[in-house]
Design a protein around this motif. Structure first.
Motif, PDB file in Angstrom:
ATOM      1  N   GLU A  75     -44.351 -33.366  16.290  1.00 62.73           N
ATOM      2  CA  GLU A  75     -45.137 -32.165  16.000  1.00 62.73           C
ATOM      3  C   GLU A  75     -45.513 -31.441  17.288  1.00 62.73           C
ATOM      4  O   GLU A  75     -45.465 -30.206  17.355  1.00 62.73           O
ATOM      5  N   ALA A  76     -45.877 -32.190  18.323  1.00 63.98           N
ATOM      6  CA  ALA A  76     -46.229 -31.580  19.597  1.00 63.98           C
ATOM      7  C   ALA A  76     -45.017 -30.883  20.211  1.00 63.98           C
ATOM      8  O   ALA A  76     -45.134 -29.780  20.757  1.00 63.98           O
ATOM      9  N   ARG A  77     -43.853 -31.508  20.131  1.00 62.63           N
ATOM     10  CA  ARG A  77     -42.633 -30.874  20.647  1.00 62.63           C
ATOM     11  C   ARG A  77     -42.326 -29.591  19.895  1.00 62.63           C
ATOM     12  O   ARG A  77     -41.923 -28.585  20.483  1.00 62.63           O
ATOM     13  N   ALA A  78     -42.499 -29.617  18.574  1.00 58.38           N
ATOM     14  CA  ALA A  78     -42.236 -28.421  17.775  1.00 58.38           C
ATOM     15  C   ALA A  78     -43.199 -27.301  18.162  1.00 58.38           C
ATOM     16  O   ALA A  78     -42.798 -26.137  18.285  1.00 58.38           O
ATOM     17  N   LYS A  79     -44.479 -27.631  18.376  1.00 56.82           N
ATOM     18  CA  LYS A  79     -45.456 -26.620  18.792  1.00 56.82           C
ATOM     19  C   LYS A  79     -45.103 -26.063  20.171  1.00 56.82           C
ATOM     20  O   LYS A  79     -45.238 -24.868  20.419  1.00 56.82           O
ATOM     21  N   LYS A  80     -44.663 -26.937  21.062  1.00 60.21           N
ATOM     22  CA  LYS A  80     -44.287 -26.493  22.413  1.00 60.21           C
ATOM     23  C   LYS A  80     -43.101 -25.539  22.332  1.00 60.21           C
ATOM     24  O   LYS A  80     -43.112 -24.475  22.963  1.00 60.21           O
ATOM     25  N   GLU A  81     -42.072 -25.909  21.590  1.00 53.26           N
ATOM     26  CA  GLU A  81     -40.906 -25.047  21.450  1.00 53.26           C
ATOM     27  C   GLU A  81     -41.275 -23.721  20.798  1.00 53.26           C
ATOM     28  O   GLU A  81     -40.768 -22.665  21.183  1.00 53.26           O
ATOM     29  N   SER A  82     -42.163 -23.766  19.812  1.00 54.20           N
ATOM     30  CA  SER A  82     -42.614 -22.546  19.156  1.00 54.20           C
ATOM     31  C   SER A  82     -43.372 -21.660  20.139  1.00 54.20           C
ATOM     32  O   SER A  82     -43.169 -20.438  20.172  1.00 54.20           O
ATOM     33  N   ALA A  83     -44.240 -22.249  20.948  1.00 57.78           N
ATOM     34  CA  ALA A  83     -45.000 -21.471  21.935  1.00 57.78           C
ATOM     35  C   ALA A  83     -44.072 -20.857  22.974  1.00 57.78           C
ATOM     36  O   ALA A  83     -44.261 -19.696  23.378  1.00 57.78           O
ATOM     37  N   ILE A  84     -43.073 -21.613  23.398  1.00 57.64           N
ATOM     38  CA  ILE A  84     -42.106 -21.076  24.367  1.00 57.64           C
ATOM     39  C   ILE A  84     -41.351 -19.898  23.758  1.00 57.64           C
ATOM     40  O   ILE A  84     -41.181 -18.851  24.399  1.00 57.64           O
ATOM     41  N   SER A  85     -40.924 -20.039  22.518  1.00 56.39           N
ATOM     42  CA  SER A  85     -40.196 -18.955  21.858  1.00 56.39           C
ATOM     43  C   SER A  85     -41.082 -17.728  21.668  1.00 56.39           C
ATOM     44  O   SER A  85     -40.640 -16.596  21.873  1.00 56.39           O
ATOM     45  N   LEU A  86     -42.344 -17.937  21.285  1.00 54.35           N
ATOM     46  CA  LEU A  86     -43.262 -16.809  21.121  1.00 54.35           C
ATOM     47  C   LEU A  86     -43.532 -16.123  22.452  1.00 54.35           C
ATOM     48  O   LEU A  86     -43.617 -14.883  22.523  1.00 54.35           O
ATOM     49  N   ALA A  87     -43.670 -16.914  23.516  1.00 55.17           N
ATOM     50  CA  ALA A  87     -43.900 -16.330  24.843  1.00 55.17           C
ATOM     51  C   ALA A  87     -42.687 -15.517  25.292  1.00 55.17           C
ATOM     52  O   ALA A  87     -42.833 -14.425  25.847  1.00 55.17           O
ATOM     53  N   GLU A  88     -41.494 -16.029  25.043  1.00 53.13           N
ATOM     54  CA  GLU A  88     -40.285 -15.287  25.403  1.00 53.13           C
ATOM     55  C   GLU A  88     -40.190 -13.991  24.605  1.00 53.13           C
ATOM     56  O   GLU A  88     -39.828 -12.948  25.147  1.00 53.13           O
ATOM     57  N   ALA A  89     -40.529 -14.052  23.315  1.00 56.83           N
ATOM     58  CA  ALA A  89     -40.500 -12.842  22.488  1.00 56.83           C
ATOM     59  C   ALA A  89     -41.530 -11.831  22.986  1.00 56.83           C
ATOM     60  O   ALA A  89     -41.250 -10.623  23.043  1.00 56.83           O
ATOM     61  N   GLU A  90     -42.711 -12.290  23.349  1.00 59.03           N
ATOM     62  CA  GLU A  90     -43.758 -11.397  23.862  1.00 59.03           C
ATOM     63  C   GLU A  90     -43.328 -10.786  25.196  1.00 59.03           C
ATOM     64  O   GLU A  90     -43.576  -9.606  25.447  1.00 59.03           O
ATOM     65  N   LEU A  91     -42.674 -11.566  26.035  1.00 60.06           N
ATOM     66  CA  LEU A  91     -42.176 -11.064  27.317  1.00 60.06           C
ATOM     67  C   LEU A  91     -41.113  -9.994  27.096  1.00 60.06           C
ATOM     68  O   LEU A  91     -41.144  -8.930  27.736  1.00 60.06           O
ATOM     69  N   ILE A  92     -40.219 -10.235  26.174  1.00 62.90           N
ATOM     70  CA  ILE A  92     -39.181  -9.249  25.870  1.00 62.90           C
ATOM     71  C   ILE A  92     -39.815  -7.973  25.316  1.00 62.90           C
ATOM     72  O   ILE A  92     -39.434  -6.856  25.690  1.00 62.90           O
ATOM     73  N   ARG A  93     -40.814  -8.122  24.431  1.00 59.47           N
ATOM     74  CA  ARG A  93     -41.498  -6.947  23.881  1.00 59.47           C
ATOM     75  C   ARG A  93     -42.218  -6.171  24.974  1.00 59.47           C
ATOM     76  O   ARG A  93     -42.158  -4.939  25.034  1.00 59.47           O
ATOM     77  N   ALA A  94     -42.897  -6.898  25.884  1.00 57.92           N
ATOM     78  CA  ALA A  94     -43.628  -6.230  26.964  1.00 57.92           C
ATOM     79  C   ALA A  94     -42.670  -5.518  27.914  1.00 57.92           C
ATOM     80  O   ALA A  94     -42.961  -4.400  28.377  1.00 57.92           O
ATOM     81  N   GLU A  95     -41.532  -6.132  28.212  1.00 55.23           N
ATOM     82  CA  GLU A  95     -40.545  -5.479  29.072  1.00 55.23           C
ATOM     83  C   GLU A  95     -40.010  -4.215  28.413  1.00 55.23           C
ATOM     84  O   GLU A  95     -39.841  -3.178  29.068  1.00 55.23           O
ATOM     85  N   GLY A  96     -39.769  -4.284  27.116  1.00 58.50           N
ATOM     86  CA  GLY A  96     -39.304  -3.097  26.386  1.00 58.50           C
ATOM     87  C   GLY A  96     -40.351  -1.997  26.388  1.00 58.50           C
ATOM     88  O   GLY A  96     -40.034  -0.815  26.578  1.00 58.50           O
ATOM     89  N   ALA A  97     -41.626  -2.375  26.154  1.00 55.65           N
ATOM     90  CA  ALA A  97     -42.701  -1.370  26.169  1.00 55.65           C
ATOM     91  C   ALA A  97     -42.866  -0.767  27.561  1.00 55.65           C
ATOM     92  O   ALA A  97     -43.083   0.448  27.707  1.00 55.65           O
ATOM     93  N   ALA A  98     -42.731  -1.600  28.606  1.00 54.30           N
ATOM     94  CA  ALA A  98     -42.853  -1.084  29.975  1.00 54.30           C
ATOM     95  C   ALA A  98     -41.716  -0.111  30.278  1.00 54.30           C
ATOM     96  O   ALA A  98     -41.947   0.943  30.902  1.00 54.30           O
ATOM     97  N   LYS A  99     -40.520  -0.422  29.850  1.00 51.67           N
ATOM     98  CA  LYS A  99     -39.390   0.485  30.073  1.00 51.67           C
ATOM     99  C   LYS A  99     -39.587   1.787  29.309  1.00 51.67           C
ATOM    100  O   LYS A  99     -39.327   2.874  29.830  1.00 51.67           O
ATOM    101  N   ALA A 100     -40.058   1.675  28.064  1.00 51.39           N
ATOM    102  CA  ALA A 100     -40.302   2.887  27.263  1.00 51.39           C
ATOM    103  C   ALA A 100     -41.393   3.730  27.903  1.00 51.39           C
ATOM    104  O   ALA A 100     -41.282   4.968  27.975  1.00 51.39           O
ATOM    105  N   ASN A 101     -42.465   3.105  28.379  1.00 52.49           N
ATOM    106  CA  ASN A 101     -43.546   3.845  29.048  1.00 52.49           C
ATOM    107  C   ASN A 101     -43.039   4.500  30.321  1.00 52.49           C
ATOM    108  O   ASN A 101     -43.423   5.634  30.639  1.00 52.49           O
ATOM    109  N   ALA A 102     -42.206   3.795  31.070  1.00 56.45           N
ATOM    110  CA  ALA A 102     -41.665   4.371  32.307  1.00 56.45           C
ATOM    111  C   ALA A 102     -40.802   5.586  31.995  1.00 56.45           C
ATOM    112  O   ALA A 102     -40.878   6.615  32.692  1.00 56.45           O
ATOM    113  N   ILE A 103     -39.997   5.512  30.956  1.00 61.98           N
ATOM    114  CA  ILE A 103     -39.147   6.646  30.574  1.00 61.98           C
ATOM    115  C   ILE A 103     -40.015   7.829  30.156  1.00 61.98           C
ATOM    116  O   ILE A 103     -39.796   8.970  30.586  1.00 61.98           O
ATOM    117  N   LEU A 104     -41.037   7.577  29.317  1.00 58.26           N
ATOM    118  CA  LEU A 104     -41.938   8.645  28.885  1.00 58.26           C
ATOM    119  C   LEU A 104     -42.698   9.238  30.074  1.00 58.26           C
ATOM    120  O   LEU A 104     -42.838  10.463  30.191  1.00 58.26           O
TER     121      LEU A 104
END
Length: 150
Positions: A75-104
């Motif tokens: 269960e702890a491993r599953a939570k860790k993998e889930s947190a890593i995946s969520l962090a990667e998704a949040e990082l990708i979203r933030a990079e996309g928002a930063a690029k969109a803001n820079a373009i605007l």
């Protein structure tokens, strides 16, 4: 003394009866022996059975504890993998928002133009009847209509 009848001696008859058991005496003695053997077996075997039973209970408790530990680790491993995946998704979203803001920001003439754009967007989404407009110093003129009524 061939012709003489052999007389049975009463003492020898008693001895013969004592040495050879009849059916009842044999069954009683065998029953007592079996019961005595069972009692001795129970007295010797019961403590050993209790030790065996406690050992099996201990092994079962150990197996259950190990299983619970493995479940917790999984269960702890599953939570860790889930947190890593969520962090990667949040990082990708933030990079996309930063690029969109820079373009605007670049298309609107820099950070001030972008902030003015965001202000206009906020005014469009606002449903209030009173709007504060900032002046050149960045401070809003508040309730200017009230001063005209006096």
């Amino acid at each position: 003394m061939p012709g003489l009848p052999v007389m049975a001696d009463p003492v020898s008859e008693r001895l013969r009866g004592a040495l050879t058991m009849d059916g009842r005496t044999g069954c009683s003695a065998a029953g007592v022996a079996i019961i005595a053997a069972l009692v001795v077996g129970l007295l010797v075997g019961w403590p050993q059975y209790r030790v065996y039973q406690q050992r099996l209970a201990g092994e079962a408790a150990l197996a259950e504890a190990q299983s619970s530990r493995q479940v917790a680790i999984l269960e702890a491993r599953a939570k860790k993998e889930s947190a890593i995946s969520l962090a990667e998704a949040e990082l990708i979203r933030a990079e996309g928002a930063a690029k969109a803001n820079a373009i605007l920001q670049n298309s609107l003439g820099g950070p001030e133009g972008y902030l003015r754009y965001l202000q206009i967007q906020a005014l469009e989404n606002s449903k209030s009847s009173l709007i504060y407009v900032p002046t050149e110093a960045g401070l809003p003129v508040t309730e200017a209509r009230r001063l005209d009524q006096q």
